[in-house]
Design a protein around this motif. Structure first.
Motif, mmCIF file in Angstrom:
data_model
loop_
_atom_site.group_PDB
_atom_site.id
_atom_site.type_symbol
_atom_site.label_atom_id
_atom_site.label_comp_id
_atom_site.label_asym_id
_atom_site.label_seq_id
_atom_site.Cartn_x
_atom_site.Cartn_y
_atom_site.Cartn_z
ATOM 1 N N ARG A 16 0.995 -1.364 0.440
ATOM 2 C CA ARG A 16 0.495 0.169 0.121
ATOM 3 C C ARG A 16 0.828 1.351 -0.080
ATOM 4 O O ARG A 16 0.444 2.489 0.452
ATOM 5 C CB ARG A 16 -1.182 -0.375 1.388
ATOM 6 C CG ARG A 16 -2.166 -0.840 1.051
ATOM 7 C CD ARG A 16 -2.221 -1.600 -0.198
ATOM 8 N NE ARG A 16 -3.411 -0.731 -0.170
ATOM 9 C CZ ARG A 16 -4.213 -1.329 -1.129
ATOM 10 N NH1 ARG A 16 -3.473 -1.380 -1.928
ATOM 11 N NH2 ARG A 16 -5.294 0.239 -1.361
ATOM 12 N N LEU A 17 2.324 0.782 -0.488
ATOM 13 C CA LEU A 17 3.040 2.530 -0.840
ATOM 14 C C LEU A 17 3.457 2.149 -1.684
ATOM 15 O O LEU A 17 4.244 1.736 -2.390
ATOM 16 C CB LEU A 17 4.258 1.817 0.485
ATOM 17 C CG LEU A 17 5.351 3.376 0.408
ATOM 18 C CD1 LEU A 17 4.806 4.583 1.028
ATOM 19 C CD2 LEU A 17 6.722 3.004 0.667
ATOM 20 N N ALA A 18 3.080 3.625 -2.646
ATOM 21 C CA ALA A 18 3.121 3.762 -3.984
ATOM 22 C C ALA A 18 4.672 4.087 -3.954
ATOM 23 O O ALA A 18 5.695 4.033 -3.023
ATOM 24 C CB ALA A 18 2.682 4.844 -4.551
ATOM 25 N N PRO A 19 5.251 3.663 -5.243
ATOM 26 C CA PRO A 19 6.985 3.537 -5.959
ATOM 27 C C PRO A 19 7.701 5.014 -4.973
ATOM 28 O O PRO A 19 6.229 6.298 -5.800
ATOM 29 C CB PRO A 19 6.903 3.710 -6.934
ATOM 30 C CG PRO A 19 5.845 2.691 -7.381
ATOM 31 C CD PRO A 19 4.876 3.285 -6.738
ATOM 32 N N ILE A 20 8.260 4.957 -5.014
ATOM 33 C CA ILE A 20 9.513 6.529 -4.311
ATOM 34 C C ILE A 20 9.350 7.108 -5.438
ATOM 35 O O ILE A 20 9.462 6.779 -6.328
ATOM 36 C CB ILE A 20 11.326 6.401 -3.775
ATOM 37 C CG1 ILE A 20 10.943 5.003 -2.646
ATOM 38 C CG2 ILE A 20 10.954 7.009 -3.509
ATOM 39 C CD1 ILE A 20 12.519 4.574 -1.796
ATOM 40 N N GLN A 21 9.111 8.194 -4.606
ATOM 41 C CA GLN A 21 9.024 9.805 -6.027
ATOM 42 C C GLN A 21 10.423 10.612 -5.867
ATOM 43 O O GLN A 21 10.047 10.953 -4.987
ATOM 44 C CB GLN A 21 6.933 10.470 -6.243
ATOM 45 C CG GLN A 21 6.972 11.516 -6.816
ATOM 46 C CD GLN A 21 7.330 11.327 -8.377
ATOM 47 O OE1 GLN A 21 8.067 11.446 -8.971
ATOM 48 N NE2 GLN A 21 5.992 10.630 -9.332
ATOM 49 N N ALA A 22 10.456 10.788 -6.921
ATOM 50 C CA ALA A 22 12.178 11.273 -7.118
ATOM 51 C C ALA A 22 12.021 12.911 -7.640
ATOM 52 O O ALA A 22 12.248 14.757 -7.337
ATOM 53 C CB ALA A 22 13.060 11.015 -7.342
ATOM 54 N N VAL A 23 10.427 13.371 -7.878
ATOM 55 C CA VAL A 23 9.978 13.885 -9.392
ATOM 56 C C VAL A 23 9.390 15.455 -7.748
ATOM 57 O O VAL A 23 8.684 14.353 -7.504
ATOM 58 C CB VAL A 23 8.560 13.873 -9.771
ATOM 59 C CG1 VAL A 23 8.200 15.342 -10.164
ATOM 60 C CG2 VAL A 23 9.397 13.253 -11.253
ATOM 61 N N VAL A 24 9.348 16.277 -7.598
ATOM 62 C CA VAL A 24 9.040 16.978 -6.316
ATOM 63 C C VAL A 24 7.370 17.185 -7.085
ATOM 64 O O VAL A 24 7.488 18.232 -7.519
ATOM 65 C CB VAL A 24 9.879 18.171 -6.643
ATOM 66 C CG1 VAL A 24 9.603 19.743 -5.546
ATOM 67 C CG2 VAL A 24 11.902 18.365 -5.666
ATOM 68 N N GLY A 25 6.938 16.740 -5.872
ATOM 69 C CA GLY A 25 5.858 17.555 -5.589
ATOM 70 C C GLY A 25 4.176 15.838 -7.242
ATOM 71 O O GLY A 25 3.287 16.196 -6.946
ATOM 72 N N GLY A 26 5.501 15.583 -7.136
ATOM 73 C CA GLY A 26 4.975 14.342 -8.061
ATOM 74 C C GLY A 26 3.600 13.609 -7.875
ATOM 75 O O GLY A 26 2.742 13.193 -8.428
ATOM 76 N N SER A 27 4.437 13.176 -6.732
ATOM 77 C CA SER A 27 2.837 12.132 -5.566
ATOM 78 C C SER A 27 2.064 12.646 -5.375
ATOM 79 O O SER A 27 1.189 11.598 -5.777
ATOM 80 C CB SER A 27 4.290 11.449 -4.653
ATOM 81 O OG SER A 27 4.277 12.343 -4.305
ATOM 82 N N VAL A 28 1.930 14.011 -5.533
ATOM 83 C CA VAL A 28 0.466 14.261 -4.762
ATOM 84 C C VAL A 28 -0.662 14.431 -6.228
ATOM 85 O O VAL A 28 -1.969 13.941 -6.134
ATOM 86 C CB VAL A 28 0.789 15.805 -4.675
ATOM 87 C CG1 VAL A 28 -0.338 16.547 -4.406
ATOM 88 C CG2 VAL A 28 2.104 15.734 -3.728
ATOM 89 N N LEU A 29 0.147 14.659 -7.735
ATOM 90 C CA LEU A 29 -1.113 14.307 -8.322
ATOM 91 C C LEU A 29 -1.398 13.115 -8.542
ATOM 92 O O LEU A 29 -2.398 12.760 -8.908
ATOM 93 C CB LEU A 29 -0.483 14.582 -9.986
ATOM 94 C CG LEU A 29 -0.173 16.018 -10.358
ATOM 95 C CD1 LEU A 29 1.255 16.302 -11.291
ATOM 96 C CD2 LEU A 29 -0.635 17.361 -10.594
ATOM 97 N N HIS A 30 -0.458 11.996 -8.524
ATOM 98 C CA HIS A 30 -0.891 10.202 -8.499
ATOM 99 C C HIS A 30 -1.371 9.628 -7.252
ATOM 100 O O HIS A 30 -2.887 9.424 -7.291
ATOM 101 C CB HIS A 30 0.389 9.395 -8.207
ATOM 102 C CG HIS A 30 1.566 9.829 -9.418
ATOM 103 N ND1 HIS A 30 3.396 9.432 -8.842
ATOM 104 C CD2 HIS A 30 1.073 10.682 -10.051
ATOM 105 C CE1 HIS A 30 3.641 9.710 -10.682
ATOM 106 N NE2 HIS A 30 2.921 10.479 -11.771
ATOM 107 N N ALA A 31 -1.355 10.455 -5.984
ATOM 108 C CA ALA A 31 -2.792 10.717 -5.364
ATOM 109 C C ALA A 31 -4.428 10.934 -5.412
ATOM 110 O O ALA A 31 -5.439 10.415 -5.435
ATOM 111 C CB ALA A 31 -1.592 11.344 -3.972
ATOM 112 N N VAL A 32 -4.203 12.193 -5.980
ATOM 113 C CA VAL A 32 -5.329 12.720 -6.338
ATOM 114 C C VAL A 32 -6.122 11.805 -7.914
ATOM 115 O O VAL A 32 -7.831 10.971 -7.457
ATOM 116 C CB VAL A 32 -5.668 14.181 -7.080
ATOM 117 C CG1 VAL A 32 -6.793 14.403 -7.561
ATOM 118 C CG2 VAL A 32 -4.249 15.026 -5.418
#
Length: 347
Positions: free
Chosen positions: A108-124
């Motif tokens: 239940r943990l998405a892959p580590i995201q190195a792009v600053v702010g990138g994981s926020v888009l994926h979560a939404v």
């Protein structure tokens, strides 16, 4: 709108003990990982010294049977709290794999995201998808919720604003968890966050918000539980701003001595989150000193095991860089893969 957390019960003694074990394990592994980088075991690492309570506390509140976490490159404490294998997590920092060797679906943990702010888009996107899949009346049964992590510096990224706007409009069940550690690498928060706080921005997107002491692990758990309840009930997203402090460098390639002094670090660092929870356990009788000592020993043993596993990691097959780009490879990608095999494998 300020989120009401008063209905969330205080943590039990057993929960406090579990929380402390996760906290001390995170601290021990984090400190060791910095040393491993200096020793050449890891090429690079993003420390989280001082932010353990924010990370462990928020992850502790998740329901891994339905929720999903979307990390940046600094959420080792979140990963550890969710039970992710730390060798598989550290494979990215070892440069053996990008995003971690662990299975995102089962952990239940998405892959580590190195792009600053990138994981926020994926979560939404994931949260909105869960709402669509659940259909009408799903809020009554409780929606799955996403939690996404980013810092005060990342909050100034355009991607974050777009994600929060979409989440607000669509009432996506997502919790935006901001670790305000005082610094956007070398730039202090007050010089890059207009309006004074990140939480103040939530109102502009029609979402609830709460500011919490990010060095108080039980308080973070309760705030996150309240936010998750709000999101699961179909009331839309929540922004949590956890006020903490980055006690070390932004990354192992950073020198914080170039932009702040040791006296400033001591003045602004606040109460150590690990020592703070230990004191609470002893004061309330939830645990005794032998428990504290045993937790530290367990943490060190775990760290030693992780180090052995990291050193045993081998490079992944080069072909994998082409295998996991598209479900259906393009002709251009096939041509690149063929050229790579000719040059490196002489096929």
């Amino acid at each position: 709108m300020d989120l009401d957390t008063s209905s969330i019960p205080e943590l039990t003694a057993e929960e406090l003990r579990q929380l402390y074990k996760l906290l001390i394990a995170t601290r021990d592994l984090d400190v060791a990982a910095v040393a491993w980088q200096r020793q050449g075991i890891l090429p690079g690492y993003a420390p989280e010294l001082g932010q353990e309570a924010a990370q462990v506390g928020s992850a502790f509140a998740l329901d891994t049977s339905r929720d999903f976490a979307f990390p940046t490159y600094r959420e080792m404490g979140v990963a550890l709290s969710l039970g992710v294998d730390m060798v598989e997590y550290m494979s990215t920092h070892k440069a053996s794999w990008h995003g971690g060797l662990y299975n995102p679906v089962s952990t239940r943990l998405a892959p580590i995201q190195a792009v600053v702010g990138g994981s926020v888009l994926h979560a939404v996107g994931w949260a909105h998808g869960q709402r669509l899949a659940a259909g009408a009346g799903s809020a009554e049964a409780g929606l799955p919720a996403a939690i996404t992590y980013f810092g005060d510096g990342a909050s100034s990224q355009g991607d974050v604003h777009e994600a929060m706007n979409f989440a607000g409009v669509l009432k996506a069940p997502v919790v935006f968890f901001v670790q305000n550690n005082g610094w956007a690498i070398s730039l202090p928060t007050e010089e890059q966050v207009a309006g004074g706080t990140v939480a103040a921005r939530a109102a502009g997107y029609g979402m609830a918000s709460v500011t919490v002491d990010g060095n108080d692990a039980p308080a973070v758990v309760r705030a996150t539980r309240a936010a998750l309840e709000h999101a699961r009930a179909g009331n839309g997203p929540v922004l949590i701003e956890a006020m903490t402090y980055r006690r070390g460098p932004h990354s192992t390639s950073d020198d914080p001595g170039r932009y702040r002094t040791l006296d400033e670090e001591r003045r602004d660092g606040g109460e150590d989150p690990v020592a703070r929870l230990a004191a609470l356990l002893l004061e309330t009788g939830a645990a005794d000193q032998p428990f504290i000592d045993d937790a530290a020993a367990e943490a060190k043993a775990h760290t030693d095991t992780v180090r052995e596993g990291i050193q045993a990691l081998q490079p992944r097959p080069g072909q994998e860089m082409f295998d996991f780009v598209f479900a259906e490879p393009t002709n251009a990608l096939k041509a690149q893969a063929h050229a790579w095999r000719e040059e490196s494998e002489h096929v």
